[in-house]
Structures are given as C-alpha cells and as structure tokens.
Motif scaffolding. Sequence first.
Motif, mmCIF file in Angstrom:
data_model
loop_
_atom_site.group_PDB
_atom_site.id
_atom_site.type_symbol
_atom_site.label_atom_id
_atom_site.label_comp_id
_atom_site.label_asym_id
_atom_site.label_seq_id
_atom_site.Cartn_x
_atom_site.Cartn_y
_atom_site.Cartn_z
ATOM 1 N N ARG A 1 11.854 80.760 88.415
ATOM 2 C CA ARG A 1 11.364 79.384 88.555
ATOM 3 C C ARG A 1 12.054 78.616 89.694
ATOM 4 O O ARG A 1 11.465 77.708 90.269
ATOM 5 N N VAL B 1 13.375 68.772 81.574
ATOM 6 C CA VAL B 1 12.968 69.968 80.853
ATOM 7 C C VAL B 1 13.812 71.119 81.383
ATOM 8 O O VAL B 1 13.828 71.399 82.581
ATOM 9 N N LYS C 1 14.711 75.037 81.512
ATOM 10 C CA LYS C 1 13.969 76.293 81.337
ATOM 11 C C LYS C 1 14.808 77.465 81.847
ATOM 12 O O LYS C 1 15.569 77.304 82.797
ATOM 13 N N GLN D 1 12.743 77.183 76.516
ATOM 14 C CA GLN D 1 12.766 75.820 77.072
ATOM 15 C C GLN D 1 13.391 74.830 76.098
ATOM 16 O O GLN D 1 13.363 75.041 74.900
ATOM 17 N N GLU E 1 14.357 70.601 85.206
ATOM 18 C CA GLU E 1 13.316 69.897 85.961
ATOM 19 C C GLU E 1 13.277 68.456 85.509
ATOM 20 O O GLU E 1 13.452 68.170 84.317
ATOM 21 N N SER E 2 13.028 67.539 86.446
ATOM 22 C CA SER E 2 12.853 66.150 86.038
ATOM 23 C C SER E 2 11.598 66.077 85.168
ATOM 24 O O SER E 2 10.691 66.914 85.300
ATOM 25 N N PHE E 3 11.579 65.128 84.250
ATOM 26 C CA PHE E 3 10.454 64.998 83.326
ATOM 27 C C PHE E 3 9.273 64.368 84.065
ATOM 28 O O PHE E 3 9.388 63.297 84.638
ATOM 29 N N VAL E 4 8.140 65.062 84.081
ATOM 30 C CA VAL E 4 6.965 64.557 84.807
ATOM 31 C C VAL E 4 6.074 63.785 83.837
ATOM 32 O O VAL E 4 5.598 64.355 82.846
ATOM 33 N N PHE F 1 3.017 63.124 82.940
ATOM 34 C CA PHE F 1 1.660 63.533 83.331
ATOM 35 C C PHE F 1 0.595 63.042 82.352
ATOM 36 O O PHE F 1 0.876 62.844 81.174
ATOM 37 N N GLU G 1 -3.115 68.183 82.578
ATOM 38 C CA GLU G 1 -2.704 69.398 83.276
ATOM 39 C C GLU G 1 -3.969 70.061 83.818
ATOM 40 O O GLU G 1 -4.977 70.148 83.110
ATOM 41 N N PHE H 1 0.574 69.363 87.157
ATOM 42 C CA PHE H 1 0.507 68.139 86.363
ATOM 43 C C PHE H 1 -0.162 67.083 87.238
ATOM 44 O O PHE H 1 0.099 67.020 88.442
ATOM 45 N N ASN I 1 3.426 73.037 88.813
ATOM 46 C CA ASN I 1 4.364 73.480 87.789
ATOM 47 C C ASN I 1 4.703 74.954 87.960
ATOM 48 O O ASN I 1 5.856 75.316 88.080
ATOM 49 N N GLU I 2 3.673 75.799 87.974
ATOM 50 C CA GLU I 2 3.979 77.210 88.210
ATOM 51 C C GLU I 2 2.799 77.940 88.804
ATOM 52 O O GLU I 2 1.670 77.461 88.751
HETATM 53 P P1 AMP Z 1 5.679 75.913 81.418
HETATM 54 O O1 AMP Z 1 6.265 77.039 80.625
HETATM 55 O O2 AMP Z 1 6.424 75.586 82.670
HETATM 56 O O3 AMP Z 1 4.192 76.123 81.665
HETATM 57 O O4 AMP Z 1 5.768 74.611 80.478
HETATM 58 C C1 AMP Z 1 5.125 74.538 79.230
HETATM 59 C C2 AMP Z 1 4.664 73.116 78.955
HETATM 60 O O5 AMP Z 1 5.787 72.227 78.875
HETATM 61 C C3 AMP Z 1 3.788 72.540 80.061
HETATM 62 O O6 AMP Z 1 2.438 72.930 79.865
HETATM 63 C C4 AMP Z 1 4.010 71.050 79.851
HETATM 64 O O7 AMP Z 1 3.193 70.570 78.806
HETATM 65 C C5 AMP Z 1 5.475 70.960 79.466
HETATM 66 N N1 AMP Z 1 6.334 70.768 80.650
HETATM 67 C C6 AMP Z 1 6.855 71.755 81.402
HETATM 68 N N2 AMP Z 1 7.582 71.266 82.427
HETATM 69 C C7 AMP Z 1 7.529 69.921 82.346
HETATM 70 C C8 AMP Z 1 8.079 68.846 83.123
HETATM 71 N N3 AMP Z 1 8.867 69.071 84.185
HETATM 72 N N4 AMP Z 1 7.784 67.589 82.736
HETATM 73 C C9 AMP Z 1 7.012 67.349 81.650
HETATM 74 N N5 AMP Z 1 6.476 68.321 80.865
HETATM 75 C C10 AMP Z 1 6.724 69.593 81.203
#
Ligand code: AMP
Length: 353
Positions: free
Chosen positions: A102, A140, A142, A153, A177-180, A182, A185, A252, A262-263
């Motif tokens: 990541r 968040v 991870k 996470q 990661e800073s909290f987004v 959103f 998605e 997001f 995000n990824e």
């Molecule tokens: P990911 O495994 O990165 O796909 O994250 C799983 C879920 O966590 C995402 O679909 C979002 O709903 C939430 N999430 C992940 N990263 C963030 C972030 N930086 N800020 C806010 N929500 C997040």
Amino acid sequence: MKSQTIGIIGGGQLGRMLAMAASRLNFRTIILEPQPDCPAAQLANSQIVAAYDDREALQSLAEACAVVTYEFENVPVEAARFLEKLVPVYPPPQALEVAQDRLTEKQYLNSCGIPTADFRAIGSQEDLETALEEFEGEGVLKTCRLGYDGKGQAVFRKGDAADGAFARLGGVPLILESFVPFVREISIIAGRGLDGRIECYDPAENVHRSGILHTSTVPANISGDVAARAGDSAIRLLTALDYVGVLGIEFFVTTDDRLIANEIAPRVHNSGHWTEAACVISQFEQHIRAVGGLPLGSPNRHSDCLMQNLIGDDILALESWALEDDVLIHLYGKTEPRPGRKMGHITRLTGRR
Ligand code: AMP
C-alpha cells in the motif's frame, strides 16, 4: 498450438471468467493453481496443480503458453519475473510490485499525479502515535501487504486510544492514512492494448458490507467532471506502467467532489462484473483481447444496471433470481456456501441507455 494458449496464474472466479471469455475467441487456457478442481480449472482446457512459485511448474506453463496473465494481485513477484524471461507476462510484473504494497502503491499513484489520502509509513508504535497526532487523532491504519476486504485494518476517530495497535496488527510494516470524509465509493475499469490504445468503462458506484463488495451500480451518482477525472487517472496509470490488460482503480468521492484513489487492482475486478451484462465487450473479453494481442473492443454501455454479489447463503435465493426478467445469473462453481465466500453474482439491467 502454442500460439493460441494463454496461461492464467490463479484459479478463482476471475480466472474462470477469463477462461470463458478466452474460449469464445479460440484461445486455449491453462490454469496454474495449487487447489485441484478450482473454479477456473472447471472451465479451462487444463490445470497445472502446483504452488504459484514452483519453478518447474512455471517452466512448464511458459513452455505451453504464448502469453501468461494472472487473476489476483498477490502472485509472487519473483514468479512473474522468472516467467517474463521465458514468455511475455501481461500485465507487467511491475504492476504487481506497485499493487502489493500500500505504501509503494500510494507513492506510485502520487508520482503519476493521482491524488490519494495523506499517508505515513508506520514501523513502530511510536511512529503510529506521532502520525496520529499529525492527523489530529483520525486515520485508518492498514497492513502494507496482504490486507483485503477490510482485513488487517484499524480505524481511529478523535479520542480513540492507539495503545498496542502496532502489535495488534502483527508488528508488520503498516501505513496510516488520513481519514477521507467520503460520500461515495466508485471504481473505474480500464484496459490498454499491446498497441497502446486505452479504453475506459463508465465508473461504477460501489457499496460494501462487512468490508466485502455488495453492489456496483452504473451509472454512478457523480458529475461528468468526476467521471472524466477517474478516466484521466486510469489513462495516467496505464501509460506510466506501460500496461497491457485490464485494471481497476477504486476511489473515494468527497463532499466537495474531490477524487481520492484508494487502491488499484492489476487485473479484472469484481466492481467490473456488470460489464458482462451491460456492455457488448465485457472486462474479461477486453483483458483477453489485450493480452492476446487483439484490438480492444468498445467499452460502451448499452444499459443501466446493478450488480450484486451472492455471498455465502445468498445463493440459496437462486430460484427467485431466476424468475426475474433482465437478471443475468453467474455462479462460480463453488460447492460450499461459507459465510463471506463469493459464490456468484447477479446483474440486473435497470434500463436501456
Ligand atoms: P480498503 O481495504 O483499502 O479497500 O478499505 C476498506 C474500506 O475501509 C473502504 O472501502 C472504506 O470504506 C474504508 N476506508 C479505507 N481507507 C479509508 C480512508 N483513508 N478514509 C476513510 N475510509 C477508509
């Protein structure tokens, strides 16, 4: 006939759908997967039952195939690098390197001019506490590697204690990661051919349940400008990686219409399954065309639609889905409906464009 065989590393449902698309274009497929009778091998021409990093198996795959691709992003990079000396490997192994970590992924996206959440590398509890302070207590956390569907996470909101969090996530390299903030998605699926031509599907709006994709809807409830920026990000990334094949980028969308990546997934993606019912050329055929050296097809969408994953026991409602008009059912050949296991999906067409 060597020239017509595509090797696929990974034997899950994505490999299965790639094998289906390949067979319609007269390509043969060989699956490399340690689990016998896996979903992909049920439909492919043959399977090599071996670990993904088994050198002898990789050698046999290369000898039997004109090109090798993969259906999941945790294919060992060394295996892809070994193979690429023997046979073309698409998408390029560098895409695996970028997507598997990541931290590398965010750095790479930023270097392509694609915005992500602010982030810090975390190698200790102390790093975590410093970074959380910088992010005003919210973020968040991870694992850099091998996290998926919300696993590995921890979410911090203002006032949450961070005590012991580094150890709880396994004491492995982490990213904060800073909290987004959103509002929705979305994701975009795009393909790039051997000739460098790029085609982007319309972005889909995604809803997750318990960390697993539940639905993807097209059109997404976004402005034309946000959709155009998603397409622009895909073009930048595909070009930078000199990519061949299909990839997905998840974003997001914030309250003020910012688009934050995000990824990425260097492969066909669950949020692109809708393309099989709502486009003439699905993401699976697009990927096979790309890696097989054929011209890409049009990503035009003829219908609006909603794709819903059938997770675990959802599959028990199969007959009621079968009674509905305009619902395409797609099952993955898995016998046991365990909780959280993706058993299939349905795509409901909701209107012609
Ligand atoms: P990911 O495994 O990165 O796909 O994250 C799983 C879920 O966590 C995402 O679909 C979002 O709903 C939430 N999430 C992940 N990263 C963030 C972030 N930086 N800020 C806010 N929500 C997040």
